[in-house]
Scaffold this motif. Structure first.
Motif, PDB file in Angstrom:
ATOM      1  N   HIS A   1      -2.843  -3.756   5.677  1.00 16.04           N
ATOM      2  CA  HIS A   1      -1.749  -3.970   4.748  1.00 16.04           C
ATOM      3  C   HIS A   1      -2.107  -5.028   3.710  1.00 16.04           C
ATOM      4  N   GLY A   2      -2.078  -4.627   2.432  1.00 10.39           N
ATOM      5  CA  GLY A   2      -2.319  -5.531   1.322  1.00 10.39           C
ATOM      6  C   GLY A   2      -3.745  -5.581   0.840  1.00 10.39           C
ATOM      7  N   VAL A   3      -4.687  -5.022   1.599  1.00 11.35           N
ATOM      8  CA  VAL A   3      -6.104  -5.102   1.233  1.00 11.35           C
ATOM      9  C   VAL A   3      -6.432  -3.986   0.236  1.00 11.35           C
ATOM     10  N   ALA A   4      -7.048  -4.346  -0.881  1.00  9.77           N
ATOM     11  CA  ALA A   4      -7.487  -3.361  -1.878  1.00  9.77           C
ATOM     12  C   ALA A   4      -8.849  -2.824  -1.454  1.00  9.77           C
ATOM     13  N   LEU A   5      -8.839  -1.997  -0.428  1.00  7.84           N
ATOM     14  CA  LEU A   5     -10.064  -1.507   0.190  1.00  7.84           C
ATOM     15  C   LEU A   5     -10.357  -0.082  -0.264  1.00  7.84           C
ATOM     16  N   ARG A   6     -11.429   0.501   0.246  1.00  3.98           N
ATOM     17  CA  ARG A   6     -11.785   1.879  -0.120  1.00  3.98           C
ATOM     18  C   ARG A   6     -10.754   2.838   0.469  1.00  3.98           C
ATOM     19  N   ASN A   7     -10.478   3.905  -0.281  1.00  6.25           N
ATOM     20  CA  ASN A   7      -9.356   4.773   0.052  1.00  6.25           C
ATOM     21  C   ASN A   7      -9.492   5.447   1.407  1.00  6.25           C
ATOM     22  N   ASP A   8     -10.708   5.818   1.798  1.00  6.61           N
ATOM     23  CA  ASP A   8     -10.861   6.547   3.057  1.00  6.61           C
ATOM     24  C   ASP A   8     -10.750   5.649   4.281  1.00  6.61           C
TER      25      ASP A   8
ATOM     26  N   ASP B   1     -10.656  -9.606  -1.736  1.00  7.99           N
ATOM     27  CA  ASP B   1      -9.829 -10.729  -2.185  1.00  7.99           C
ATOM     28  C   ASP B   1      -9.427 -11.611  -1.017  1.00  7.99           C
ATOM     29  N   PRO B   2      -9.515 -12.945  -1.186  1.00  8.23           N
ATOM     30  CA  PRO B   2      -9.023 -13.826  -0.131  1.00  8.23           C
ATOM     31  C   PRO B   2      -7.514 -13.697  -0.008  1.00  8.23           C
ATOM     32  N   GLY B   3      -7.011 -14.024   1.184  1.00 11.09           N
ATOM     33  CA  GLY B   3      -5.567 -14.002   1.345  1.00 11.09           C
ATOM     34  C   GLY B   3      -5.135 -13.764   2.776  1.00 11.09           C
ATOM     35  N   THR B   4      -3.824 -13.711   2.956  1.00 12.99           N
ATOM     36  CA  THR B   4      -3.193 -13.472   4.250  1.00 12.99           C
ATOM     37  C   THR B   4      -2.735 -12.024   4.304  1.00 12.99           C
ATOM     38  N   TYR B   5      -3.272 -11.254   5.227  1.00 18.02           N
ATOM     39  CA  TYR B   5      -2.979  -9.826   5.359  1.00 18.02           C
ATOM     40  C   TYR B   5      -2.634  -9.534   6.825  1.00 18.02           C
ATOM     41  N   PHE B   6      -2.241  -8.286   7.094  1.00 15.28           N
ATOM     42  CA  PHE B   6      -2.073  -7.906   8.486  1.00 15.28           C
ATOM     43  C   PHE B   6      -2.375  -6.436   8.661  1.00 15.28           C
ATOM     44  N   TYR B   7      -2.504  -6.016   9.910  1.00 15.82           N
ATOM     45  CA  TYR B   7      -2.836  -4.620  10.206  1.00 15.82           C
ATOM     46  C   TYR B   7      -1.794  -4.061  11.160  1.00 15.82           C
ATOM     47  N   HIS B   8      -1.553  -2.758  11.025  1.00 15.73           N
ATOM     48  CA  HIS B   8      -0.540  -2.089  11.840  1.00 15.73           C
ATOM     49  C   HIS B   8      -0.732  -0.590  11.720  1.00 15.73           C
TER      50      HIS B   8
ATOM     51  N   GLY C   1       4.264   7.344  12.437  1.00 19.54           N
ATOM     52  CA  GLY C   1       5.628   7.331  12.922  1.00 19.54           C
ATOM     53  C   GLY C   1       6.238   5.941  12.830  1.00 19.54           C
ATOM     54  N   VAL C   2       6.964   5.546  13.881  1.00 19.63           N
ATOM     55  CA  VAL C   2       7.586   4.217  13.917  1.00 19.63           C
ATOM     56  C   VAL C   2       6.861   3.308  14.914  1.00 19.63           C
ATOM     57  N   GLN C   3       5.540   3.511  15.062  1.00 22.81           N
ATOM     58  CA  GLN C   3       4.763   2.700  16.004  1.00 22.81           C
ATOM     59  C   GLN C   3       4.741   1.224  15.640  1.00 22.81           C
ATOM     60  N   LEU C   4       4.923   0.892  14.351  1.00 19.58           N
ATOM     61  CA  LEU C   4       4.958  -0.522  13.968  1.00 19.58           C
ATOM     62  C   LEU C   4       6.045  -1.273  14.714  1.00 19.58           C
ATOM     63  N   ASP C   5       7.148  -0.588  15.096  1.00 18.97           N
ATOM     64  CA  ASP C   5       8.247  -1.271  15.766  1.00 18.97           C
ATOM     65  C   ASP C   5       8.000  -1.427  17.260  1.00 18.97           C
ATOM     66  N   ARG C   6       6.754  -1.294  17.671  1.00 18.97           N
ATOM     67  CA  ARG C   6       6.329  -1.692  19.015  1.00 18.97           C
ATOM     68  C   ARG C   6       5.519  -2.984  18.860  1.00 18.97           C
ATOM     69  N   GLY C   7       4.500  -3.183  19.688  1.00 20.77           N
ATOM     70  CA  GLY C   7       3.715  -4.409  19.594  1.00 20.77           C
ATOM     71  C   GLY C   7       2.398  -4.220  18.869  1.00 20.77           C
ATOM     72  N   LEU C   8       2.316  -3.193  18.030  1.00 19.00           N
ATOM     73  CA  LEU C   8       1.053  -2.844  17.384  1.00 19.00           C
ATOM     74  C   LEU C   8       0.961  -3.500  16.007  1.00 19.00           C
ATOM     75  N   TYR C   9       0.592  -4.772  15.992  1.00 19.65           N
ATOM     76  CA  TYR C   9       0.338  -5.451  14.730  1.00 19.65           C
ATOM     77  C   TYR C   9      -0.510  -6.684  15.007  1.00 19.65           C
ATOM     78  N   GLY C  10      -1.250  -7.090  14.003  1.00 14.77           N
ATOM     79  CA  GLY C  10      -2.079  -8.288  14.106  1.00 14.77           C
ATOM     80  C   GLY C  10      -2.395  -8.801  12.718  1.00 14.77           C
ATOM     81  N   VAL C  11      -3.013  -9.963  12.637  1.00 17.67           N
ATOM     82  CA  VAL C  11      -3.253 -10.660  11.369  1.00 17.67           C
ATOM     83  C   VAL C  11      -4.713 -10.550  10.970  1.00 17.67           C
ATOM     84  N   LEU C  12      -4.934 -10.315   9.678  1.00 16.73           N
ATOM     85  CA  LEU C  12      -6.261 -10.367   9.066  1.00 16.73           C
ATOM     86  C   LEU C  12      -6.235 -11.475   8.019  1.00 16.73           C
TER      87      LEU C  12
END
Length: 498
Positions: free
Chosen positions: A113-120, A146-153, A157-168
């Motif tokens: 989330h938030g990372v301007a990475l390669r599309n694939d 780019d430097p910064g505070t990002y996260f992954y998830h 579906g609605v899997q984000l609303d479980r415990g599937l997230y972390g910080v990059l």
């Protein structure tokens, strides 16, 4: 690419990859879609690589887990034995290689989330990759530009609303420092394992109440979460959510058993704040302290002092705090809802405040991301706008259908762009709910203040205009970061055409 179903509407549109469709814009674009496997994607990736590029490797193992939230013990899905998941850290220009071993009973994905990475490598099944099937493996391999505070998830579906997230965290090789300690603070709303799953919540929302203007949210008798909220109103953002959660967490803990930052009086702390919640914005303050906002969604802003900060779902802010002498609460109040998360800052002895403490700072000056101004070094340069798109945000609780330009994602018209264009998106909210709108693969500049962001709150019956440079080819999800709104259709595709 796999077929798209209503259950996986958040995952992306094969139609966005393979067909043109009508373009909701003041101009149209024709040509072949620039897919995630195109040469242009590889060319853009080469441009991100730094000289002497390092490689940072990691593994993620999403699986079913028993989680202790600081008292409540729940069964959920997670990337480890607790939440948030493992902290991933790199430096701008590094290559990041993350292997995902999916031990869940269904397919998943990981979006950066938030990372301007390669599309694939963006992690949107049906749009940029195939889903990672149960007991299957996938390796993400990309450069973090780019430097910064990002996260992954997940983007499944609605899997984000479980415990599937972390910080990059992506460090700046030219970071000037000017702080003594760093504290990562992750905000979340929690329902999974309390007698309901996120899929149950979505089903209940789709069955839920109706009323004039769609504002009667109805109620769900017997739901342990307290039902669907009919009175979730905020003076700052209007309709503030659809779900009253049983728990609000900071770093995976309930307020009765908070995480604690131990430091010394007078130290300056950089707090990296991430809202990983699915349906809740938080008003955040540190009792007895002022916050100095330095970054929004990873990019520097003109430093701004405030008593409290409103953080929408998907937004990230970095703040500096000079610590006093004592024990202080960091409170994340669920905006427009009943409940809060709490953590502690301890620089001396003393009794911890009550889990229900309400610092006076919460009622003083509150800053939103739309009020921040870009730091000069990251402001978009002035140039002519080549293309404009209107995104009209609509929907209601009546049939729980959330739309962009009157269409849900399965029927949405892609937003056509060409590489090199300056693109203006006008986000017009014609609903009575706030929407944190997120664009994948890009940061944009707020037209009014210039602040660089990838997620922005659009208040009811209001509009926000943002500009972005089309410099990252591919097919990119653009959606509301209320996970339930997105899953119910509020999503489209920013579609590069060749």
């Amino acid at each position: 690419m796999p077929a798209i179903s209503r259950r996986t509407v958040l995952l992306g549109s094969a139609g966005g990859l393979l067909t043109v469709g009508g373009l909701a814009a003041c101009s149209t674009s024709s040509g072949t879609a620039v897919t995630s496997s195109s040469r242009a994607v590889e060319t853009a990736e080469r441009g991100r690589r730094a000289a002497g590029q390092r490689t940072v490797t990691a593994r993620l193992a999403p699986r079913q887990a028993t989680l202790d939230l600081g008292g409540p013990v729940v069964r959920s899905w997670a990337y480890g034995d607790g939440v948030p998941g493992p902290l991933l850290r790199a430096t701008a220009g590094d290559r990041v290689v993350v292997t995902v071993d999916n031990a869940l009973p269904e397919s998943t994905s990981v979006h950066w989330h938030g990372v301007a990475l390669r599309n694939d490598m963006d992690g949107v099944p049906g749009m940029t990759q195939n889903p990672i099937g149960a007991n299957k493996q996938f390796t993400y391999d990309f450069t973090v530009p780019d430097p910064g505070t990002y996260f992954y998830h997940p983007h499944s579906g609605v899997q984000l609303d479980r415990g599937l997230y972390g910080v990059l965290v992506v460090d700046d090789p030219a970071e000037p420092g000017a702080y003594d300690a760093e504290w990562i603070v992750v905000l979340d709303d929690w329902v999974d394992g309390t007698g309901q799953t996120p899929d149950d919540v979505l089903a209940a929302l789709r069955k839920g109440g109706a009323g004039a203007g769609g504002m009667d949210h109805g109620s769900m008798g017997g739901m342990p979460m307290g039902g669907l909220g009919g009175d979730m109103q905020s003076p700052l953002i209007g309709g503030a959510g659809d779900v009253a959660y049983p728990h609000y967490l900071i770093n995976g803990r309930v307020p009765a058993s908070p995480v604690t930052l131990s430091a010394k009086p007078g130290q300056r702390v950089r707090i990296r704040m991430i809202n990983a919640a699915s349906d809740t914005a938080f008003r955040v303050a540190v009792g007895g302290h002022r916050l100095t906002v330095t970054h929004s969604d990873g990019f520097p802003v003109a430093t701004t002092e405030t008593d409290a900060l409103l953080v929408g779902m998907g937004e990230r802010f970095d703040v500096l705090v000079t610590l006093g002498d004592g024990t202080f609460p960091l409170v994340a109040s669920a905006e427009g809802k009943s409940g809060q998360g709490m953590a502690l800052v301890r620089t001396a002895g003393g009794e911890a405040p009550s889990p229900n403490v309400k610092p006076t700072e919460l009622r003083k000056h509150v800053v939103l991301g739309t009020q921040l101004r870009a730091a000069p070094q990251v402001a978009l340069r002035s140039r002519q706008v080549d293309r404009k798109h209107d995104l009209v945000l609509g929907g209601s609780m009546r049939n729980y259908r959330w739309t962009i330009n009157g269409k849900t994602f399965d029927d949405a018209d892609p937003l056509g762009v060409r590489q090199g264009e300056r693109v203006r998106l006008r986000l017009r909210n014609m609903s009575m709910m706030f929407h944190p709108m997120h664009v994948h693969g890009h940061t944009f500049g707020l037209r009014e203040t210039g602040a660089r962001k990838d997620t922005v709150i659009v208040r009811p019956m209001a509009a926000v205009e943002v500009d972005l440079d089309a410099d990252n080819p591919g097919q990119w999800a653009t959606h509301c970061h209320n996970i339930y709104h997105a899953e119910a259709g509020m999503m489209t595709t920013l579609s590069y055409r060749g």
